[in-house]
Write a protein that holds these residues in place. Structure first.
Motif, PDB file in Angstrom:
ATOM      1  N   SER A  15     -64.010 -56.974  10.674  1.00  0.00           N
ATOM      2  CA  SER A  15     -64.774 -57.654  11.721  1.00  0.00           C
ATOM      3  C   SER A  15     -66.194 -57.105  11.687  1.00  0.00           C
ATOM      4  CB  SER A  15     -64.150 -57.415  13.096  1.00  0.00           C
ATOM      5  OG  SER A  15     -64.450 -56.101  13.556  1.00  0.00           O
TER       6      SER A  15
ATOM      7  N   LYS B 121     -56.063 -65.891  23.232  1.00  0.00           N
ATOM      8  CA  LYS B 121     -56.941 -66.429  22.209  1.00  0.00           C
ATOM      9  C   LYS B 121     -58.327 -66.690  22.800  1.00  0.00           C
ATOM     10  CE  LYS B 121     -53.305 -68.473  19.363  1.00  0.00           C
ATOM     11  NZ  LYS B 121     -52.703 -69.699  18.820  1.00  0.00           N
TER      12      LYS B 121
ATOM     13  N   GLU C 141     -58.278 -61.766  15.862  1.00  0.00           N
ATOM     14  CA  GLU C 141     -57.374 -62.545  16.698  1.00  0.00           C
ATOM     15  C   GLU C 141     -56.307 -63.270  15.864  1.00  0.00           C
ATOM     16  OE1 GLU C 141     -58.355 -66.633  18.686  1.00  0.00           O
ATOM     17  OE2 GLU C 141     -59.012 -65.031  20.022  1.00  0.00           O
ATOM     18  N   THR C 142     -56.738 -63.907  14.800  1.00  0.00           N
ATOM     19  CA  THR C 142     -55.806 -64.641  13.945  1.00  0.00           C
ATOM     20  C   THR C 142     -54.715 -63.728  13.404  1.00  0.00           C
ATOM     21  OG1 THR C 142     -57.509 -66.230  13.294  1.00  0.00           O
ATOM     22  CG2 THR C 142     -55.599 -66.040  11.857  1.00  0.00           C
TER      23      THR C 142
ATOM     24  N   GLU D 220     -62.714 -61.342  18.177  1.00  0.00           N
ATOM     25  CA  GLU D 220     -63.295 -62.005  17.015  1.00  0.00           C
ATOM     26  C   GLU D 220     -62.205 -62.737  16.237  1.00  0.00           C
ATOM     27  OE1 GLU D 220     -65.936 -59.943  14.425  1.00  0.00           O
ATOM     28  OE2 GLU D 220     -66.794 -58.743  16.049  1.00  0.00           O
ATOM     29  N   GLU D 221     -62.573 -63.847  15.618  1.00  0.00           N
ATOM     30  CA  GLU D 221     -61.601 -64.746  14.989  1.00  0.00           C
ATOM     31  C   GLU D 221     -60.697 -64.068  13.950  1.00  0.00           C
ATOM     32  OE1 GLU D 221     -59.646 -67.370  12.441  1.00  0.00           O
ATOM     33  OE2 GLU D 221     -61.396 -66.222  11.784  1.00  0.00           O
TER      34      GLU D 221
END
Length: 295
Positions: A236, A211, A219-220, A215-216
């Protein structure tokens, strides 16, 4: 979408010695007045380039050559020899800090290095380590202190191993996702259609990442997926992704005993790095060196 590069290897290598020798330093002008460029019809002579490079970098390059020669002489006295297999192993270890070959090559470019100069630096580093290692002692107390002070960095964070396919539009990503759900081969489609040049030749493989490295939204989605599952289309700043997770590792805290030998090697290298500069200066002060570029 690539992992953040770790450049600590560059710092540790360059800390001991930076070898930079230009072509014109090795090969002086073949003839006085030979032109290598023209500006509005006015020639710039090869001799001018040679003199300019010599003035800017010649003394530094020669000093590096002197240091190299002195190190090799000391290695011979100590009976130290670095095998090609050791250099290859160090190179592979360095490459292993990057997720792809392209990322590794980009790091070389960023630091103005070539594969040949990196190998030379690794050989020099290994030579100095072999010469100085008998002078270094690491105690159990030092190992325990290092473990306690660096435990957070020694922990293995939660990681996933994932591949992805990156395309420019949502429509294309949705079409690919449907193709995959109908039995399409993820690796083959990534090699054919993915826009991520750093991973497409490996079938979109991003290797393991923790983590904070992606990019969020990407990753999530990746950390929520079950092994073998496909994500929905994820957007993204790079475009639209389809992600497939191959493995999932839980966070792990190693014991002191598990890390003892690794820490011993790390502390040994740190002590050698500290000792190396004064050792080299001591050897230079006791050597007969004639440098004709110092005047």
């Amino acid at each position: 979408m690539t992992k953040k590069a770790n450049f600590k290897w560059i710092i540790s290598i360059l800390l001991l010695l930076v070898v930079f020798i230009t072509y014109v330093f090795l090969y002086p002008p073949v003839s006085k007045g030979e032109s290598i460029a023209k500006v509005n019809g006015i020639s710039i002579a090869k001799e001018q380039l040679y003199n300019a490079v010599m003035e800017a970098d010649g003394k530094k390059a020669l000093q590096n050559l002197i240091d190299q020669e002195l190190i090799q002489q000391e290695a011979q006295k100590a009976g130290v020899h670095v095998e090609q297999t050791e250099i290859d192993s160090a190179l592979e270890s360095t490459k292993g800090q990057f997720s792809t070959e392209d990322e590794f090559n980009q790091a070389l470019d960023n630091y103005g290095m070539t594969l040949a100069s990196l190998k030379q630096n690794l050989q020099t580093q290994l030579t100095i380590e072999k010469i100085l290692e008998p002078q270094v002692t690491v105690t159990d107390d030092e190992i325990k202190k290092y473990y306690d002070e660096n435990l957070e960095t020694l922990k293995t964070p939660e990681q996933v191993k994932a591949s992805h396919i990156l395309v420019a539009t949502k429509e294309e990503a949705e079409a690919i996702l449907q193709e995959l759900k109908n039995g399409g081969d993820f690796s083959a489609i990534a090699q054919e259609k993915s826009l991520d040049t750093a991973t497409k030749s490996q079938g979109g493989d991003l290797n393991y990442f923790a983590k904070g490295e992606m990019e969020e939204p990407f990753e999530t989605a990746a950390f929520k997926l079950e092994i073998g599952a496909l994500s929905d289309v994820i957007q993204s700043t790079n475009g639209f992704h389809i992600i497939k997770v191959a493995d999932h590792k839980q966070a792990y805290t190693p014991t002191l005993e598990e890390k003892k030998e690794e820490i011993r090697k790390t502390v040994t290298k740190e002590k050698i790095s500290t000792l190396a500069t004064s050792w080299l200066e001591e050897k230079k002060s006791g050597a007969s060196i004639e440098n004709y570029l110092t005047s």
